[in-house]
Design a protein around this motif. Structure first.
Motif, PDB file in Angstrom:
ATOM      1  N   ILE A   2       0.853  -1.193   0.000  1.00 25.43           N
ATOM      2  CA  ILE A   2       0.000   0.000   0.000  1.00 25.43           C
ATOM      3  C   ILE A   2       0.887   1.240   0.000  1.00 25.43           C
ATOM      4  N   LEU A   3       0.696   2.107  -0.994  1.00 25.77           N
ATOM      5  CA  LEU A   3       1.477   3.339  -1.099  1.00 25.77           C
ATOM      6  C   LEU A   3       0.533   4.536  -1.095  1.00 25.77           C
ATOM      7  N   SER A   4       0.814   5.486  -0.242  1.00 23.00           N
ATOM      8  CA  SER A   4      -0.005   6.698  -0.217  1.00 23.00           C
ATOM      9  C   SER A   4       0.293   7.542  -1.450  1.00 23.00           C
ATOM     10  N   ARG A   5      -0.694   8.300  -1.876  1.00 26.60           N
ATOM     11  CA  ARG A   5      -0.514   9.175  -3.038  1.00 26.60           C
ATOM     12  C   ARG A   5       0.569  10.219  -2.749  1.00 26.60           C
ATOM     13  N   GLU A   6       0.610  10.691  -1.493  1.00 27.58           N
ATOM     14  CA  GLU A   6       1.619  11.690  -1.133  1.00 27.58           C
ATOM     15  C   GLU A   6       3.030  11.143  -1.330  1.00 27.58           C
ATOM     16  N   LEU A   7       3.228   9.894  -0.890  1.00 25.62           N
ATOM     17  CA  LEU A   7       4.548   9.288  -1.035  1.00 25.62           C
ATOM     18  C   LEU A   7       4.913   9.128  -2.499  1.00 25.62           C
ATOM     19  N   MET A   8       3.960   8.691  -3.313  1.00 30.41           N
ATOM     20  CA  MET A   8       4.250   8.511  -4.730  1.00 30.41           C
ATOM     21  C   MET A   8       4.512   9.831  -5.437  1.00 30.41           C
ATOM     22  N   GLN A   9       3.819  10.896  -4.985  1.00 33.56           N
ATOM     23  CA  GLN A   9       4.000  12.204  -5.622  1.00 33.56           C
ATOM     24  C   GLN A   9       5.290  12.887  -5.187  1.00 33.56           C
ATOM     25  N   ASP A  10       5.662  12.674  -3.913  1.00 33.64           N
ATOM     26  CA  ASP A  10       6.816  13.392  -3.369  1.00 33.64           C
ATOM     27  C   ASP A  10       8.113  12.597  -3.479  1.00 33.64           C
ATOM     28  N   GLY A  11       8.018  11.280  -3.543  1.00 33.12           N
ATOM     29  CA  GLY A  11       9.218  10.447  -3.588  1.00 33.12           C
ATOM     30  C   GLY A  11       9.793  10.359  -4.985  1.00 33.12           C
ATOM     31  N   LEU A  12      11.035   9.892  -5.067  1.00 33.74           N
ATOM     32  CA  LEU A  12      11.726   9.753  -6.338  1.00 33.74           C
ATOM     33  C   LEU A  12      11.621   8.294  -6.801  1.00 33.74           C
ATOM     34  N   ASP A  13      10.809   8.069  -7.821  1.00 33.36           N
ATOM     35  CA  ASP A  13      10.620   6.740  -8.393  1.00 33.36           C
ATOM     36  C   ASP A  13      10.272   5.710  -7.315  1.00 33.36           C
ATOM     37  N   ILE A  14       9.305   6.035  -6.446  1.00 33.37           N
ATOM     38  CA  ILE A  14       8.905   5.114  -5.386  1.00 33.37           C
ATOM     39  C   ILE A  14       8.301   3.842  -5.966  1.00 33.37           C
ATOM     40  N   THR A  15       7.487   4.004  -6.995  1.00 31.80           N
ATOM     41  CA  THR A  15       6.851   2.835  -7.603  1.00 31.80           C
ATOM     42  C   THR A  15       7.892   1.876  -8.158  1.00 31.80           C
ATOM     43  N   GLY A  16       8.880   2.411  -8.848  1.00 35.06           N
ATOM     44  CA  GLY A  16       9.940   1.573  -9.386  1.00 35.06           C
ATOM     45  C   GLY A  16      10.738   0.888  -8.284  1.00 35.06           C
ATOM     46  N   HIS A  17      11.010   1.628  -7.212  1.00 32.50           N
ATOM     47  CA  HIS A  17      11.759   1.063  -6.084  1.00 32.50           C
ATOM     48  C   HIS A  17      10.988  -0.097  -5.443  1.00 32.50           C
ATOM     49  N   VAL A  18       9.704   0.108  -5.227  1.00 32.62           N
ATOM     50  CA  VAL A  18       8.875  -0.937  -4.622  1.00 32.62           C
ATOM     51  C   VAL A  18       8.789  -2.149  -5.544  1.00 32.62           C
ATOM     52  N   SER A  19       8.666  -1.926  -6.836  1.00 29.49           N
ATOM     53  CA  SER A  19       8.590  -3.032  -7.794  1.00 29.49           C
ATOM     54  C   SER A  19       9.852  -3.880  -7.761  1.00 29.49           C
ATOM     55  N   ARG A  20      10.998  -3.212  -7.697  1.00 26.89           N
ATOM     56  CA  ARG A  20      12.266  -3.950  -7.661  1.00 26.89           C
ATOM     57  C   ARG A  20      12.394  -4.747  -6.366  1.00 26.89           C
ATOM     58  N   LYS A  21      12.018  -4.125  -5.236  1.00 27.58           N
ATOM     59  CA  LYS A  21      12.100  -4.828  -3.950  1.00 27.58           C
ATOM     60  C   LYS A  21      11.125  -6.004  -3.903  1.00 27.58           C
ATOM     61  N   ALA A  22       9.940  -5.808  -4.477  1.00 25.74           N
ATOM     62  CA  ALA A  22       8.959  -6.895  -4.500  1.00 25.74           C
ATOM     63  C   ALA A  22       9.456  -8.052  -5.366  1.00 25.74           C
ATOM     64  N   ALA A  23      10.084  -7.739  -6.502  1.00 25.26           N
ATOM     65  CA  ALA A  23      10.628  -8.783  -7.363  1.00 25.26           C
ATOM     66  C   ALA A  23      11.730  -9.558  -6.641  1.00 25.26           C
ATOM     67  N   THR A  24      12.547  -8.850  -5.850  1.00 24.19           N
ATOM     68  CA  THR A  24      13.599  -9.514  -5.075  1.00 24.19           C
ATOM     69  C   THR A  24      12.995 -10.443  -4.030  1.00 24.19           C
ATOM     70  N   ALA A  25      11.924  -9.973  -3.364  1.00 21.76           N
ATOM     71  CA  ALA A  25      11.259 -10.793  -2.351  1.00 21.76           C
ATOM     72  C   ALA A  25      10.654 -12.047  -2.982  1.00 21.76           C
ATOM     73  N   ILE A  26      10.069 -11.903  -4.152  1.00 24.11           N
ATOM     74  CA  ILE A  26       9.481 -13.050  -4.844  1.00 24.11           C
ATOM     75  C   ILE A  26      10.568 -14.024  -5.282  1.00 24.11           C
ATOM     76  N   ALA A  27      11.686 -13.507  -5.797  1.00 19.86           N
ATOM     77  CA  ALA A  27      12.784 -14.372  -6.223  1.00 19.86           C
ATOM     78  C   ALA A  27      13.326 -15.195  -5.053  1.00 19.86           C
ATOM     79  N   TRP A  28      13.434 -14.552  -3.876  1.00 20.13           N
ATOM     80  CA  TRP A  28      13.910 -15.271  -2.691  1.00 20.13           C
ATOM     81  C   TRP A  28      12.954 -16.403  -2.310  1.00 20.13           C
ATOM     82  N   LYS A  29      11.651 -16.118  -2.333  1.00 20.48           N
ATOM     83  CA  LYS A  29      10.666 -17.135  -1.975  1.00 20.48           C
ATOM     84  C   LYS A  29      10.666 -18.292  -2.967  1.00 20.48           C
ATOM     85  N   LEU A  30      10.871 -17.994  -4.255  1.00 22.82           N
ATOM     86  CA  LEU A  30      10.933 -19.051  -5.257  1.00 22.82           C
ATOM     87  C   LEU A  30      12.147 -19.948  -5.011  1.00 22.82           C
TER      88      LEU A  30
END
Length: 267
Positions: free
Chosen positions: A37-65
């Motif tokens: 869950i990402l707040s709109r404020e964080l996505m608007q004010d942060g630098l490439d927050i969506t991309g950062h979260v996507s990369r971290k999520a992919a890493t978490a999935i790779a570890w679980k696999l």
């Protein structure tokens, strides 16, 4: 391993029929999911927050696999190689110290790997096994032209670069990979010799499925980011098999498999 045997037949002799009992090896896709869950404020004010979260999520999935490939129970998650019916655990050495790996262990594991699979096999190790391998020697070795007779040769040797990831270690000519998903030093599964091509694996064709919902937490001014994969794996061999030729004396037959580890060294 599948009980289909060729036989020599005489001229015009009836064929020796074999009717193999084939077992089903069913793969059912399991869902591995990350929800952030990402707040709109964080996505608007942060630098490439969506991309950062996507990369971290992919890493978490790779570890679980990776963890499921090794340790999965097969109940609502993939069946890992340590839970396979084909797993063979070689005995520890007589008087072997607790939480150690010896050259004799490696030699026994290699002996139990099906010969036709050795050229494709890999070693999967807990990181703490690395020190055991680097400090291990093969003892007097005199058959290699590049080695002086009677010298000790490291069991794990450095052989050049591997996909730009530094030096790659090899044991018996097969690559060694380290992962925290392998069990701790001294436990069954701290070092595994496996032919990965003998493990059936299935993943939904689109791979990582990424979706965003702007309504899930609308009243909180937040978006829900969901990433998931559907995956399953299982050894294509359901049990070890016995070599057709006995050792000297005619009473001992070698057990062979596609997955080999060492019995526990905890006492």
């Amino acid at each position: 391993p599948i009980c289909i045997i060729a036989t020599w037949e005489g001229e015009a002799a009836p064929a020796n029929q074999r009717k193999p009992a084939l077992a089903q090896n069913i793969l059912r896709l399991n869902v591995l999911r990350v929800l952030v869950i990402l707040s709109r404020e964080l996505m608007q004010d942060g630098l490439d927050i969506t991309g950062h979260v996507s990369r971290k999520a992919a890493t978490a999935i790779a570890w679980k696999l990776c963890d499921a490939f090794i340790n999965g129970t097969g109940i609502a998650i993939p069946q890992g190689i340590l839970k396979s019916g084909s797993l063979v655990s070689v005995a520890k050495g007589s008087g072997q110290a607790i939480a150690t790996v010896s050259f004799g262990n490696l030699a026994s594991m290699w002996e139990c790997m099906t010969p036709s699979m050795r050229s494709k096999a890999i070693w999967i190790c807990n990181p703490r096994v690395q020190t055991q391998l680097r400090n291990m020697t093969m003892g007097p070795y005199s058959t290699a032209a590049s080695v002086t007779a009677g010298t000790n040769v490291p069991a794990a040797t450095q052989v050049g670069a591997w996909e730009r990831q530094g030096n790659q270690e090899y044991v018996f000519g097969r690559p060694v990979f380290y992962t925290e998903a392998a069990l701790g030093l001294g436990l069954v599964g701290d070092i595994i010799l496996v032919d990965p091509t003998s493990v059936a694996a299935l993943m939904k064709s689109q791979g990582l499925d990424y979706a965003v919902s702007t309504e899930w937490a609308f009243d909180q001014n937040a978006d829900a980011h969901r990433m998931q994969v559907r995956f399953d794996c299982k050894s294509s061999m359901q049990k070890p098999f016995t070599a057709p030729k006995p050792d000297y004396g005619g009473s001992t037959y070698q057990t062979l498999s596609n997955i080999v580890t060492i019995a526990a060294r905890t006492s």
